[in-house]
Structure formats: structure tokens, C-alpha cells
Design a protein around this motif. Structure first.
Motif, PDB file in Angstrom:
ATOM      1  N   ARG A  84       0.856  -1.190   0.000  1.00 60.31           N
ATOM      2  CA  ARG A  84       0.000   0.000   0.000  1.00 60.31           C
ATOM      3  C   ARG A  84       0.888   1.234   0.000  1.00 60.31           C
ATOM      4  O   ARG A  84       1.869   1.324   0.740  1.00 60.31           O
ATOM      5  N   ALA A  85       0.578   2.200  -0.833  1.00 57.43           N
ATOM      6  CA  ALA A  85       1.339   3.440  -0.909  1.00 57.43           C
ATOM      7  C   ALA A  85       0.988   4.314   0.288  1.00 57.43           C
ATOM      8  O   ALA A  85      -0.191   4.596   0.543  1.00 57.43           O
ATOM      9  N   ASP A 107       6.235   7.648  -3.149  1.00 57.51           N
ATOM     10  CA  ASP A 107       6.014   6.283  -3.628  1.00 57.51           C
ATOM     11  C   ASP A 107       5.497   6.249  -5.060  1.00 57.51           C
ATOM     12  O   ASP A 107       5.330   5.161  -5.624  1.00 57.51           O
ATOM     13  N   GLY A 128       2.673   1.166  -3.973  1.00 59.86           N
ATOM     14  CA  GLY A 128       3.247   0.732  -2.708  1.00 59.86           C
ATOM     15  C   GLY A 128       4.454  -0.173  -2.916  1.00 59.86           C
ATOM     16  O   GLY A 128       4.773  -0.600  -4.029  1.00 59.86           O
TER      17      GLY A 128
END
Length: 702
Positions: free
Chosen positions: A421-422, A427, A431
Motif C-alpha cells: 500500500r502506498a 512512492d 506501494g
């Protein structure tokens, strides 16, 4: 020496029956030592007979029988007159043999006798003979006037070339003195000659004495060194300890220690102590080479030197090795070493990144107290290094250069239902990627969030159960000493490194999918471990193949699990491979004679092997390969432990023949004890015959 005067046991006058062939009144000239001799019944030496001009008259008497009555008759020959001529003769005796130590003095007693029938003047010469092991020193010759066989105050010195007058039957006693040089080689012999020759003639007599040098008592010095603490940085002080043991039966008058400090280390003045008592500072105190004078050391005793050294600002990072040698006369100990790992501390240029890979259950981008870490996830750094998270999802990357680094999660190592997950603006909306700006000596945190569609317990429970109680280092040590394989399942094939193992006999079944590879020569030692296959849709750890452990290899590391990649790839087997430093291994071992890091049936990747053996200290080892002795020049390192009496030798570059090789190591005990031996058979490769590429029977979809 005062020998007993000779006892004349027999005087025989032998007159030949030549008289029957000579006219009456004939004269025969006789040499006294041929026809008239006096035998010394004790020494067996001959002495003069009648004086020159002595007339000897002889008559032969015959006996017979007259036939037919066989009446006995006797008849005499004509008389024969023999006149004894003059003869010079000398005797010098006895011959001596002695065995002495270096530095000893000695004396030999000899007697010179005139065994002829005329007076003789004898010239005396004393000299070392050429071509022997060494020359005696301080040669001297004296006339032993009191005939006691020893040097006395009244004895008259005689130089080489002096003369002695001897009447008929007279004798002169001599004493020869000498000294054995201190530097004379062990087990060698010196030859000494005393020559007496008659002045004006070629008559002479001589004796050749010998002095053999006994083997010097073996002086065995042992040294052992340690350092505390084992990790240090600039400005820290290190306490070194050197223990010296005299393992011989001779006391040592003086012992010194030559100590070589690592680069950038300096001795701390007034810090030296011997057995807790202050010791004078060593010579060379301002440099790296220190010379400590310890003084006397008794037989079968030991002593301990302690001193401090401080790290300067120019000490290079890494291992700093200190070396010390104990010396007494010509005896030297082993080289004792102590290692200190120098780190940068607060002044280090390298930086550290640490963090946690966690399951972000509430998807807020921040880790809460109840959000757990994910074990077995691989992270890569941009310079090529990688790390795997532990049971709590934690990781750390050290020795990073002070610049911006990129860290990335390996998606193949993630749980099947999880995805990165970012959480950071850098980023790029994806992610699993983090940019970290590092300064010199920096310590920064970088966490990675994962999200999953399944409950956290379903995602994490299989991984936590797999790593629970896992101790890779302990398992490796147990396998080394107990032969217990580490049996773990292989994970997703795509997460495994694209490397394999080649040996001389065929492929090892380490990374093969499906059926077992063709029979290995150590097939009996290969353990096949089935693994339950589970569909990925349930969130369990999926497995694609079965794992195998080749227990005959010294350090097999088939470490993986479904989705948990192996931490390392097994290096080529080039001989003994140890699970810990040899110094530590020796301290923890018993005195049994064994090979370290090699076991029977091991397959090596080279025909030049490193071989490590250990056993009882101070005896030495004899290593042979296929019956051929390996010279001690191949020993690159020797490690001793006086605490438990264990010694280890590390042989470098031991040549092996293609195929099976038998290695045998022996130690010969003292006092006639039966020698100990250990043997191991290993397989060495020949030239590569073919390269075979095997593909899996099925390839999982991306």
C-alpha cells in the motif's frame, strides 16, 4: 688414571726347526716383537721383549720309535744362535666416547707406552678432525704427573708438538680437556685425535675420541591471546591478555613477548601487568611492535600478561588483528592472535535503515499498536543487498553509503492475498517502494504497509507458525556436530535464486520440481520430505515442489518455506566449512581427533581443498590424501587452546584426485601410546563433461 702395571703371563721363545736345515753354529737375527713377546693379560697389548744384541741359543729335540720293537728314541739337532735386533714401538690407549650437552666441558685420560726395546722420544699432536658435525673448543693437553686421570694442580701443560722421552717399558699419562660449544647442532658428533710419533722414524700411535651432542631438552612454549571488548570504535581502550605456558620440564631463565599492535592502535603507558603485578613498559612503546620482558618461567607453569591499547582516529574500519609470540632463547611459541572489530560508532560514515513490514488492517497508512508485522518478506536495496523480515516483520540494512537509497519489497515473497500500500508522497502512487535520504552515520526508519482482503489472522497465522521457534544458526551448528539435517519446505519457485549446484557426479536435487534427480552417489543420505499442497485462495502458504536435504554435505542450507525465500544461496563446497570462527570452535571442542567441516561422502566443487583438523595440542598432526603425506608447509593457520588442551590446524590448497579421495589424519601419542587416527572420504570433480539444463514440468502463472 693409574692403570695396574702389566702382569707378564707368558714369555714364549719360538725358535723354528730351521735349525735342522742350518749348519752348526749358524746365527739367526730375530725381531723381538715377532719371536719374543710379553702379553699383557689385562689390556691385551704387547710390550718389548729382550734388549737389542741379546743372544738366544736354541736346540731342537726330536722323538721317535725304532722298528720293529718300536723302541722310543730321542735326538738333538745342532744348536742355533739368535741375536735380537733393535725395534721402536709406541702404544696409545684407550679410545673414549662421550655424550654431552651444549656448553659442557670434559676430559679424556690416555696412556702412552714405549713397547719397543729401545728408548724413544715421542712428539705429541692434538687436533679436531675435519668433516665431523662440529669442532670442540678450548682443546688442551696436560701430562698427568700424579696419574690420577684428572686435571690436578701439578700437571704439566703440553702444547701440540711437544715431545716426551720414554725409556724402554716406560709410559706417560696424558689428560685432554675440551668444551662443547653452546651453538653446536643437536645430535651431531665431534672427533678428536691424539697422535704420538717417534722422532726420527715413522713409528706412530694414535687414538680418535668422539663427543656426541645429546638432543637438547625440548622447550615448548604456548601462547594464547584474547581482547576485550571485541567491538570498539575510535578512542576506545582495549584490554589485551596474553597467556604463556611452558610445557617443558626445564625452567626458563628469561621469557619475552613480542607483540604486534594493529595499525592505528597505541600502547597505554603503565598499563602492563604480569599476574596482576605491575610490569615495566615494553620496548618500542611508541610504535606498533612491543617487546615485554617477563623474566623467569618455571617448568610446567604459565603466566599471564595484561595491558591496554587505545584506538586512534586513523584506525581503519573492520577487523583489527593483534599478534603475539613468546620467546625464550631459541624457543618460540605459536603465533597467538586476537581480533577486534572496529566500527565507526557515532563517527561512522555508513548509515542504517530499519523498519517493519506490517499488515495495515485499518488502511490509514500508519501502524497502530495492534497491527502486526509480516514475517518472511524480502526487501531489496538499490546497491544489491537484501534482507528478510523476522517473525515480527522487522528488518535492518546496515553499512549503507551516505546518499539517497531506494528500497523495494519483493512481491513474490508476500502472502498470496496481500499487496503493498502506498503511504508516502514519493512512492509515485505505488506501494512497496521507499526512497530514504541518508547522511553519514544516519539511522532512519522506513516502514512498509500491506493490505489484504482476508482477515489478518488468516494471512499471518501460517507464516508465524512456520517461523515459530526457528533458529537457523543453532540448526546449522547442530547439523555440523550431530548430522541432523534442517528440513524445510521450498517456497514459490519464482522467489528462489536462479542458481544451482554442480558436482562431479550429477545434479543435486536442491531446486528441482517433480521427481527426484538421477541417483546421487550418496542416495542413502538424501532425505525426501513431502509437503502438503494448499490452494492459494485460502490464504495459506502455497508450495509447488517437494524439498530434499542431502545430509552427507557438510553445510547444506536448504532454507525456505512457501513464500519465505532462502536467506542465502549455498556457496561452492571447497573443503572444510565452519559454522563459527576456528578460534571459538576450538574453545568449545573436546580433544577427540576429527576433521572439522568435512564429513564422509562430501562432494567438493574443486580439486584443491581447505582441510581443518583438530585434536590434542602440542602433538602435531600427520595428514595424508590417498596415502600421500601432505607437508606441513600447507598449514596456513594453527589455533591452540590451553584451557581445554585442543589444537586445530588448517591446511590450504590440499590437492585431490578426481573421484573418491581418502583423507587420513593421525596423532602419535607419547610414551608409546597407540596413535589416534580419523579418516574421511570426499569426492573431487574432474573436468566438466557436460552442462545439462533441466526445466520444471509445470510453470506457475504470473
Amino acid at each position: 688414571m693409574n692403570p695396574t702395571p702389566p702382569r707378564v703371563g707368558f714369555i714364549g721363545l719360538f725358535v723354528s726347526a730351521l735349525s735342522t736345515f742350518l749348519f752348526a753354529g749358524s746365527t739367526l737375527i730375530l725381531e723381538p716383537l715377532v719371536y719374543a713377546r710379553a702379553l699383557d693379560s689385562k689390556l691385551g697389548t704387547a710390550h718389548a721383549g729382550p734388549l737389542p744384541g741379546t743372544r738366544i741359543t736354541g736346540i731342537a729335540i726330536g722323538h721317535g720309535l725304532v722298528e720293529p720293537a718300536l723302541t722310543p728314541i730321542a735326538f738333538e739337532s745342532d744348536s742355533v744362535v739368535a741375536i735380537v735386533s733393535a725395534l721402536e714401538a709406541l702404544e696409545l690407549y684407550p679410545t673414549h666416547r662421550a655424550v654431552l650437552a651444549g656448553g659442557a666441558t670434559g676430559a679424556f685420560a690416555h696412556r702412552l707406552r714405549n713397547s719397543g726395546n729401545v728408548a724413544v722420544t715421542a712428539r705429541l699432536e692434538l687436533a679436531n678432525l675435519a668433516g665431523d658435525g662440529y669442532d670442540l673448543a678450548d682443546l688442551a693437553m696436560l701430562r698427568d704427573l700424579d696419574r690420577d686421570g684428572a686435571v690436578s694442580a701439578g700437571d704439566a701443560p703440553l702444547v701440540s708438538g711437544a715431545t716426551v722421552a720414554l725409556a724402554v717399558g716406560d709410559s706417560a699419562d696424558l689428560v685432554i680437556t675440551f668444551a662443547v660449544p653452546l651453538n653446536a647442532p643437536d645430535r651431531t658428533t665431534a672427533w678428536l685425535r691424539v697422535l704420538a710419533s717417534a722422532v726420527g722414524s715413522n713409528v706412530a700411535a694414535q687414538v680418535t675420541d668422539s663427543v656426541s651432542l645429546e638432543a637438547a631438552a625440548a622447550i615448548t612454549l604456548m601462547a594464547e591471546k584474547s581482547a576485550s571488548p571485541e567491538f570498539a570504535s575510535f578512542g576506545d581502550a582495549i584490554e589485551y591478555q596474553v597467556r604463556v605456558a611452558n610445557r617443558s620440564d626445564s625452567a626458563l631463565a628469561s621469557v619475552r613477548i613480542e607483540d604486534q599492535l594493529p595499525a592505528g592502535f597505541s600502547y597505554e603507558v603503565a598499563s602492563a601487568r604480569r599476574d596482576g603485578v605491575g610490569l615495566a613498559d615494553p620496548a618500542g612503546v611508541t610504535g606498533r611492535t612491543l617487546a615485554f620482558t617477563l623474566g623467569a618461567l618455571g617448568a610446567q607453569s604459565s603466566t599471564t600478561l595484561r595491558y591496554r591499547a587505545r584506538l586512534g582516529p586513523a584506525v581503519p574500519l573492520g577487523d583489527a588483528v593483534n599478534e603475539a609470540v613468546a620467546i625464550s632463547g631459541t624457543a618460540r611459541s605459536n603465533v597467538a592472535r586476537a581480533r577486534v572489530r572496529v566500527t565507526g560508532g557515532v563517527f561512522a560514515e555508513e548509515a542504517v535503515v530499519f523498519g517493519t513490514v506490517y499488515l495495515d488492517s485499518d488502511r490509514d497508512g500508519r501502524r497502530s499498536a495492534d497491527e502486526r508485522g509480516v514475517p518472511g518478506v524480502r526487501l531489496y536495496a538499490d546497491q544489491g543487498s537484501w534482507v528478510i523480515t523476522d517473525a515480527d516483520g522487522r528488518y535492518s540494512l546496515t553499512q549503507l553509503a551516505p546518499r539517497t537509497h531506494a528500497l523495494k519489497l519483493d512481491p513474490l515473497s508476500l502472502p498470496s492475498s496481500a499487496r503493498p500500500r502506498a503511504t508516502r508522497h514519493r512512492d509515485r502512487g505505488a506501494g512497496g517502494l521507499a526512497f530514504v535520504d541518508l547522511q553519514r552515520g544516519d539511522l532512519q526508519r522506513a516502514d512498509f504497509a500491506l493490505e489484504a482482503d482476508l482477515p489478518a489472522d488468516s494471512v499471518l497465522r501460517p507464516r508465524r507458525e512456520h517461523v515459530a521457534g526457528r533458529d537457523p544458526l543453532g540448526a546449522a551448528v547442530r547439523r555440523m556436530f550431530n548430522g541432523e539435517p534442517l528440513l524445510e519446505a521450498l517456497g514459490d519457485p519464482r522467489a528462489r535464486p536462479s542458481t544451482g549446484v554442480l558436482d562431479a557426479e550429477g545434479p543435486l536435487p536442491l531446486y528441482q520440481s517433480g521427481a527426484i534427480a538421477p541417483a546421487h552417489p550418496n542416495a542413502a543420505a538424501i532425505t525426501r520430505v513431502p509437503v502438503t499442497r494448499t490452494p492459494r485462495g485460502e490464504g495459506e502458504i502455497a508450495t509447488e515442489i517437494e524439498s530434499y536435504s542431502v545430509t552427507s554435505r557438510a553445510v547444506d542450507e536448504v532454507v525456505a518455506s512457501g513464500g519465505i525465500p532462502a536467506t542465502t544461496t549455498e556457496p561452492p563446497n571447497t573443503g572444510s566449512r565452519l559454522t563459527m570462527p576456528l578460534e571459538d570452535l576450538v574453545l568449545q571442542s573436546n580433544r577427540e581427533l576429527v576433521f572439522l567441516g568435512l564429513r564422509d561422502g562430501d562432494t567438493l566443487s574443486t580439486d584443491r581443498a581447505t582441510v581443518v583438523v583438530k585434536g590434542v595440542e602440542s602433538i602435531g598432526f600427520e595428514l595424508s590424501v590417498n596415502g600421500d603425506s601432505i607437508p606441513r608447509s600447507r598449514v596456513g593457520r594453527r589455533v591452540h587452546s590451553m584451557a581445554n588442551g585442543v589444537e586445530a590446524w588448517e591446511y590450504y590448497g590440499v590437492a585431490l584426485a578426481p573421484g573418491v579421495n581418502e583423507l587420513v589424519v593421525m596423532q602419535h601419542g607419547s610414551g608409546g601410546a597407540r596413535p589416534a587416527s580419523a579418516r574421511v572420504r570426499v569426492i573431487a570433480p574432474d573436468h566438466v563433461a557436460r552442462l545439462e539444463l533441466r526445466t520444471p514440468r509445470s510453470a506457475p502463472a504470473d
